[in-house]
Design a protein around this motif. Structure first.
Motif, short mmCIF file in Angstrom:
data_model
loop_
_atom_site.label_atom_id
_atom_site.label_comp_id
_atom_site.label_asym_id
_atom_site.label_seq_id
_atom_site.Cartn_x
_atom_site.Cartn_y
_atom_site.Cartn_z
N TYR A 1 -157.37 22.91 -8.88
CA TYR A 1 -156.98 21.99 -10.15
C TYR A 1 -157.77 21.90 -10.49
O TYR A 1 -158.22 22.48 -12.43
CB TYR A 1 -157.41 20.77 -9.34
CG TYR A 1 -156.16 20.20 -8.42
CD1 TYR A 1 -155.42 19.82 -8.84
CD2 TYR A 1 -156.18 20.77 -7.27
CE1 TYR A 1 -154.40 19.04 -8.51
CE2 TYR A 1 -155.69 19.83 -6.93
CZ TYR A 1 -153.71 19.42 -6.94
OH TYR A 1 -153.35 19.00 -6.31
N THR A 2 -159.52 22.15 -10.96
CA THR A 2 -160.36 22.34 -11.70
C THR A 2 -160.27 23.65 -12.71
O THR A 2 -160.78 23.08 -13.80
CB THR A 2 -161.74 22.45 -10.98
OG1 THR A 2 -162.92 21.55 -11.41
CG2 THR A 2 -162.93 23.76 -10.82
N TYR B 1 -157.67 22.23 -15.22
CA TYR B 1 -158.05 21.68 -15.63
C TYR B 1 -159.21 22.16 -16.94
O TYR B 1 -159.47 21.43 -17.95
CB TYR B 1 -158.73 20.19 -14.78
CG TYR B 1 -158.87 19.26 -15.83
CD1 TYR B 1 -157.64 17.70 -15.87
CD2 TYR B 1 -160.11 18.28 -16.59
CE1 TYR B 1 -158.03 17.07 -16.38
CE2 TYR B 1 -159.50 17.63 -17.34
CZ TYR B 1 -158.39 16.66 -17.34
OH TYR B 1 -158.96 15.22 -18.08
N PHE C 1 -157.76 17.51 -4.90
CA PHE C 1 -157.57 16.28 -6.51
C PHE C 1 -159.07 16.21 -6.47
O PHE C 1 -159.60 15.35 -6.99
CB PHE C 1 -156.44 16.24 -6.74
CG PHE C 1 -156.61 15.55 -8.74
CD1 PHE C 1 -157.47 16.08 -8.83
CD2 PHE C 1 -157.10 14.20 -8.51
CE1 PHE C 1 -157.16 15.69 -10.37
CE2 PHE C 1 -157.30 13.63 -9.73
CZ PHE C 1 -157.09 14.03 -10.90
N ALA D 1 -161.85 17.81 -6.22
CA ALA D 1 -162.16 18.11 -7.88
C ALA D 1 -163.24 17.08 -9.15
O ALA D 1 -164.20 17.28 -9.54
CB ALA D 1 -161.01 19.04 -8.39
N VAL D 2 -161.95 15.96 -8.56
CA VAL D 2 -163.46 15.02 -9.60
C VAL D 2 -164.32 14.36 -8.71
O VAL D 2 -164.98 14.26 -9.41
CB VAL D 2 -161.85 13.86 -9.72
CG1 VAL D 2 -162.78 12.79 -10.23
CG2 VAL D 2 -160.69 14.63 -10.04
N ILE E 1 -164.20 17.55 -12.97
CA ILE E 1 -163.71 18.15 -12.99
C ILE E 1 -163.77 19.00 -13.86
O ILE E 1 -164.49 19.06 -15.11
CB ILE E 1 -161.93 17.39 -13.07
CG1 ILE E 1 -161.13 18.66 -12.79
CG2 ILE E 1 -162.52 16.72 -14.12
CD1 ILE E 1 -159.71 17.44 -12.16
N ALA F 1 -166.93 21.62 -7.67
CA ALA F 1 -165.42 21.73 -6.80
C ALA F 1 -165.22 22.27 -5.74
O ALA F 1 -165.31 21.44 -5.05
CB ALA F 1 -164.13 22.72 -7.05
#
Lengths: 403, 298
Positions: free
Chosen positions: B25-26, B29, B235, B238-239, B243, B249
């Protein structure tokens, strides 16, 4: 179009997808009985399917690029709705009248079963229009919309169970509860941008569902609440069939009311503020629009409809449990809005009709319903982000000034 | 005390898996500012492929070690291919579209992939073979820390190290960092941005597949739906860490893993997922940039 290099490209795509789908589509294992099933037919299907689709895909991509170029060249493309509206404004009234008559006659012509389906469709029309306020007008992607729907349904079920409150008392209460939860969600997410907002609303929706599922003392857990009374009419006892018809008319009433209100809202001060907020937050604030109030009102007004439909839903099915309020439901409502056209009221109505009726009448198709929804979301975004009926941007036309 | 250690190590294992998925995800993003909703599904497809391959190989009488290696390798290749294809179909045509469009497209892709596996395979939970062998030296501590947990933590550490080195010291890593900082400028200095984006998806998807195989082998069963929850949790991780940041992460993964482990251990196990979501909501409200908010570092 059908030259050699095109065919070669499609062939490569086809080979790639055969490779890609090989383990999932062709092999099926049963680890318990240790059987492996080879489904070579699927491989052929994938090969031919992707070969054909790749042609169509490229054709549409080219069309889209052509369209973009046209806009760049300054050619004006009038949206479909506007074209219709200009050309046939005198027919609109008669068309509307026909629709009203058809809607009124529907339960007397078709069976109870058909009426039930139509009631469901109308409920989704209202849900779609509610979400349309949040996603389409205000541009806030809400993935937990189903939470407000659940709030409405559980409000009715629980208030009825504990205090014996009737449908008509709870309907406005459900709306208020929906709005309250909308604000409750809205407050913390005021500062968040598009994608973060989407995730938080998704989390919010899941939290509501998980609480309903696990807090047995409050919501009776996964077993749900049964024997919820149908809508009443003072002094009359309905038979089951009559109740269905009655419910159908109630839903039509709600849908018409929603369409009316949403249409008026769009043109109101707050509606303009939503659209301005969607287009550019900073510019919008610079113009003196109160961001906090605008966002909260979008969440609250969007959730209000979900709350009301929730009450209707509980009364219609007479049984609710948390399984009716999963993320899939949110995705379905979102698909309706996206397919129809974000921000466009007639679009959302058509979207609801297509997405609810299609799987209903194509029973063999029903299995593929969710697959189709996923594909629709992707394809609509790639090829027609504005939806079936794009929202007509209001423009001021200065007549009489000629250069 | 032993219960505490057990929860601590359990949280470490969970956290490793979340970290592995969160990296995908990271990284995505960081490069194209898109929440790749379909990432959880890539992880699920990785686990499914490993299950299918290992079942077929078992039937043909391969030995355990060969099955482990082949199943993992093929699963990683397939997940990477899916990640690559998903990007080409659902995200690439939307590069210049408004932010909401690719996000909706990603949600659509996620729903599509889930149902694709559901229809092509089954909706039942399938037993997943224990691919990771039992180590003898851990026999006495089995109830606190099993060998599959050890492998999960070790693999995570190794993969993280390789990834960090890759991004810090190789040419492609440099190009990735440049693309993350400024796409246009990267193009101007001759970086093939489309290729870098594809590479990012491929790396992220491979990591997700590794996570999928490890956790499936640890838990022992999978179905088509595992990607959804795992995806959201990763996610969250990650946030949590901020992110776009790779160490973030990993840190976020561990924080989330421990939160869940201790919350379910000491508070209530019914609300396992609620804790994760609540943590996500809280972190986004109070510290939306995450614990380590390093922008622009893939």
């Amino acid at each position: 179009m059908l030259n050699l290099s095109e065919i070669k490209r499609s062939l490569l795509v086809s080979l790639w997808f055969i490779f890609l789908t090989f383990p999932i589509m062709v092999i099926r294992v049963n680890p318990i009985e240790k059987i492996v099933e080879w489904r070579w037919g699927n491989m052929l299907l994938v090969g031919i399917g992707s070969f054909v689709i790749s042609f169509i895909w490229r054709y549409f991509i080219r069309q889209k690029e052509l369209g973009l170029k046209k806009i760049e060249m300054g050619e004006k493309i009038t949206p479909l709705l506007k074209k219709l509206a200009i050309r046939e404004s005198k027919y609109v009234k008669s068309l509307f009248l026909t629709l009203v008559i058809a809607a009124v006659l529907f339960p007397f012509v078709f069976s109870t079963y058909q009426t039930t389906i139509m009631t469901t469709v109308l409920m989704y029309v209202v849900l779609g229009l509610g979400l349309n306020i949040v996603v389409g007008l205000a541009g806030l992607l809400d993935l937990g919309y189903v939470a407000f729907y659940a709030v409405g349904a559980y409000s009715y079920a629980l208030l009825n169970y504990h205090f014996g409150l009737g449908f008509w008392t709870v309907l406005p209460l459900g709306a208020i509860m929906g709005a309250f939860f909308g604000i409750l969600l809205g407050f913390p997410v005021l500062r968040l941008r598009g994608d973060y907002l989407a995730i938080v609303t998704l989390g919010f929706g899941e939290i509501i569902r998980l609480v309903l599922e696990n807090w047995n003392e409050f919501s009776f857990g996964p077993s749900g609440i049964a024997n919820i009374p149908r809508p009443s009419f003072p002094g009359i006892q309905f038979s089951l069939q009559q109740a269905t018809v009655y419910q159908y008319f109630l839903t039509i009433g709600l849908a018409v009311f929603t369409i009316f209100v949403v249409n008026r809202l769009q043109d109101s001060r707050i509606g303009r503020a939503w659209i301005a907020l969607r287009e550019d937050e900073i510019a919008c604030q610079a113009m003196g629009v109160d961001k906090v109030r605008t966002k909260l009102s979008a969440f609250a007004l969007g959730a209000t409809w979900a709350g009301m439909v929730g009450v209707m839903f509980a009364a219609k099915t007479t049984f609710i449990n948390p399984a009716s309020f999963t993320f899939i439901e949110s995705a379905l409502i979102l698909s309706i809005v996206v397919l129809g056209g974000m921000g466009s009221v007639p679009g959302v109505i058509i979207g609801a009709f297509i997405l609810i009726l299609l799987p209903e009448y194509l029973r063999a198709f029903a299995e593929y319903r969710m697959l189709l929804f996923g594909a629709i979301l992707v394809l609509m975004m790639v090829f027609r982000p504005q939806g079936i009926i794009s929202n007509v941007r209001r423009t001021y036309e200065l007549k009489g000034i000629q250069k | 005390m032993e219960y505490f250690v057990q929860l601590l190590l359990g949280g470490l294992t969970r956290g490793s898996i979340y970290a592995l998925i969160a990296l995908g995800y990271t990284m995505v993003y960081g490069i194209i500012e898109l929440i790749n909703f379909a990432h959880g599904e890539i992880y699920m497809i990785g686990a499914f492929t490993a299950l299918i391959v290992s079942s077929v190989l078992t039937l043909y009488g391969f030995n355990e070690f060969a099955i482990l290696v082949l199943a993992s390798l093929i699963a990683v290749i397939y997940s990477a291919s899916y990640g690559f294809t998903v990007e080409k179909i659902a995200y690439k045509p939307l590069r210049s579209a408004p932010r909401l469009s690719p996000l909706i497209s990603a949600i659509g892709m996620s729903i599509f992939l889930q149902n694709y596996v559901l229809l092509a395979q089954t909706s039942d939970f399938l037993p997943f073979p224990a691919l990771i062998p039992e180590f003898n030296f851990l026999k006495n501590y089995e109830h606190v820390f099993s060998s599959s947990e050890l492998v999960i933590v070790l693999t995570t550490v190794i993969v993280m190290t390789i990834l960090t080195l890759l991004i810090k010291f190789t040419k492609i890593g440099k190009a990735m960092r440049a693309t993350a900082q400024d796409k246009k400028m990267a193009m101007l200095v001759g970086i093939n941005v489309n290729r870098i984006i594809s590479v990012t998806f491929i790396i992220g998807s491979s990591l997700a597949a590794i996570g999928g195989i490890l956790i499936a082998s640890h838990i022992g069963q999978i179905n088509f739906n595992i990607g959804f929850i795992a995806g959201i949790k990763a996610f969250t991780a990650a946030v949590l860490g901020g992110i776009g940041s790779i160490p973030g992460a990993v840190l976020g993964g561990f924080v989330l893993g421990w939160t869940e482990s201790f919350a379910t251990g000491y508070v209530s196990s019914d609300y396992e997922d609620v804790f994760a979501f609540a943590l996500l909501v809280l972190i986004l409200i109070f510290r939306p940039a995450g614990i380590l908010s390093v922008k622009c570092e893939v």
